[in-house]
Write a protein that holds these residues in place. Structure first.
Motif, short mmCIF file in Angstrom:
data_model
loop_
_atom_site.label_atom_id
_atom_site.label_comp_id
_atom_site.label_asym_id
_atom_site.label_seq_id
_atom_site.Cartn_x
_atom_site.Cartn_y
_atom_site.Cartn_z
N PHE A 38 107.07 71.68 75.65
CA PHE A 38 106.07 72.74 75.63
C PHE A 38 105.20 72.78 76.88
O PHE A 38 104.36 73.67 77.02
N VAL A 39 105.39 71.84 77.79
CA VAL A 39 104.58 71.80 79.02
C VAL A 39 104.71 73.08 79.84
O VAL A 39 103.69 73.62 80.30
N PRO A 40 105.90 73.65 80.04
CA PRO A 40 105.97 74.89 80.82
C PRO A 40 105.16 76.03 80.19
O PRO A 40 104.50 76.80 80.91
N PHE A 41 105.17 76.12 78.87
CA PHE A 41 104.38 77.17 78.21
C PHE A 41 102.88 76.94 78.41
O PHE A 41 102.12 77.90 78.57
N LEU A 42 102.48 75.69 78.39
CA LEU A 42 101.07 75.38 78.58
C LEU A 42 100.63 75.68 80.00
O LEU A 42 99.52 76.18 80.22
N PRO A 49 95.14 85.08 83.93
CA PRO A 49 93.80 85.45 84.43
C PRO A 49 92.88 85.82 83.26
O PRO A 49 92.75 86.98 82.88
N SER A 50 92.26 84.81 82.68
CA SER A 50 91.37 85.01 81.55
C SER A 50 90.37 83.86 81.51
O SER A 50 90.54 82.86 82.19
N PRO A 51 89.30 84.02 80.70
CA PRO A 51 88.33 82.93 80.59
C PRO A 51 88.96 81.66 80.03
O PRO A 51 89.99 81.70 79.33
N LEU A 52 88.34 80.52 80.31
CA LEU A 52 88.88 79.23 79.90
C LEU A 52 89.02 79.13 78.39
O LEU A 52 90.00 78.59 77.89
N TRP A 53 88.06 79.68 77.64
CA TRP A 53 88.12 79.57 76.19
C TRP A 53 89.34 80.30 75.63
O TRP A 53 89.92 79.88 74.64
N VAL A 54 89.75 81.39 76.26
CA VAL A 54 90.94 82.12 75.82
C VAL A 54 92.19 81.28 76.10
O VAL A 54 93.09 81.19 75.25
N LYS A 55 92.22 80.65 77.26
CA LYS A 55 93.36 79.80 77.60
C LYS A 55 93.48 78.63 76.63
O LYS A 55 94.57 78.32 76.14
N LEU A 56 92.35 77.97 76.35
CA LEU A 56 92.36 76.84 75.44
C LEU A 56 92.74 77.25 74.02
O LEU A 56 93.46 76.52 73.32
N THR A 57 92.28 78.42 73.60
CA THR A 57 92.66 78.92 72.28
C THR A 57 94.16 79.21 72.21
O THR A 57 94.83 78.88 71.23
N LEU A 58 94.69 79.80 73.26
CA LEU A 58 96.13 80.08 73.31
C LEU A 58 96.94 78.79 73.29
O LEU A 58 97.95 78.68 72.57
N ILE A 59 96.49 77.79 74.03
CA ILE A 59 97.17 76.49 74.04
C ILE A 59 97.13 75.86 72.65
O ILE A 59 98.14 75.33 72.16
N ALA A 60 95.97 75.93 71.99
CA ALA A 60 95.86 75.37 70.64
C ALA A 60 96.78 76.10 69.67
O ALA A 60 97.40 75.48 68.80
N MET A 61 96.88 77.42 69.82
CA MET A 61 97.75 78.20 68.93
C MET A 61 99.22 77.86 69.14
O MET A 61 100.04 78.02 68.22
#
Length: 116
Positions: A38-42, A49-61
């Motif tokens: 899953f590293v490539p997806f992460l 190009p989005s705020p950090l909280w959106v990126k972290l939420t996407l990674i958690a999902m």
């Protein structure tokens, strides 16, 4: 690499396959290999190009279901891995074997001694 891609190893490597699939640390190795897929997806999620909280939420999902599925499919994967290498797919790890023997002993002590 052949082993990780599901190809059969030579019979001379059977002891190594058994140790890898059931020996000490086999769960850690299994989850590490699963996480590496899953590293490539992460990385892609972090490059969006989005705020950090959106990126972290996407990674958690992505990560949470991946961990759940890895855990749920662990025994099936290990059985297939052993079967693909021509080994008994129901080989138990040392801890599982000890627990099985302990439960059998408790059962024998609790129920079998009355039959005599």
């Amino acid at each position: 690499m052949k082993y990780l891609l599901g190809m059969r190893l030579p019979e001379s490597m059977n002891d190594w396959v058994i140790r890898d699939a059931t020996g000490p640390g086999h769960n850690r190795r299994y989850f590490t290999r699963g996480a590496l897929m899953f590293v490539p997806f992460l990385v892609v999620a972090l490059l969006l190009p989005s705020p950090l909280w959106v990126k972290l939420t996407l990674i958690a999902m992505m990560a949470l279901p991946a961990i759940v599925f890895l855990g749920g499919l662990r025994s099936i994967y290990l059985q297939e891995l052993l079967a693909d290498n021509g080994l008994d797919p129901h080989i138990e790890s040392g801890k599982q074997l000890a627990e099985h023997e302990r439960r059998a002993e408790v059962y024998e002590h609790k129920y079998r001694h009355r039959a005599a």
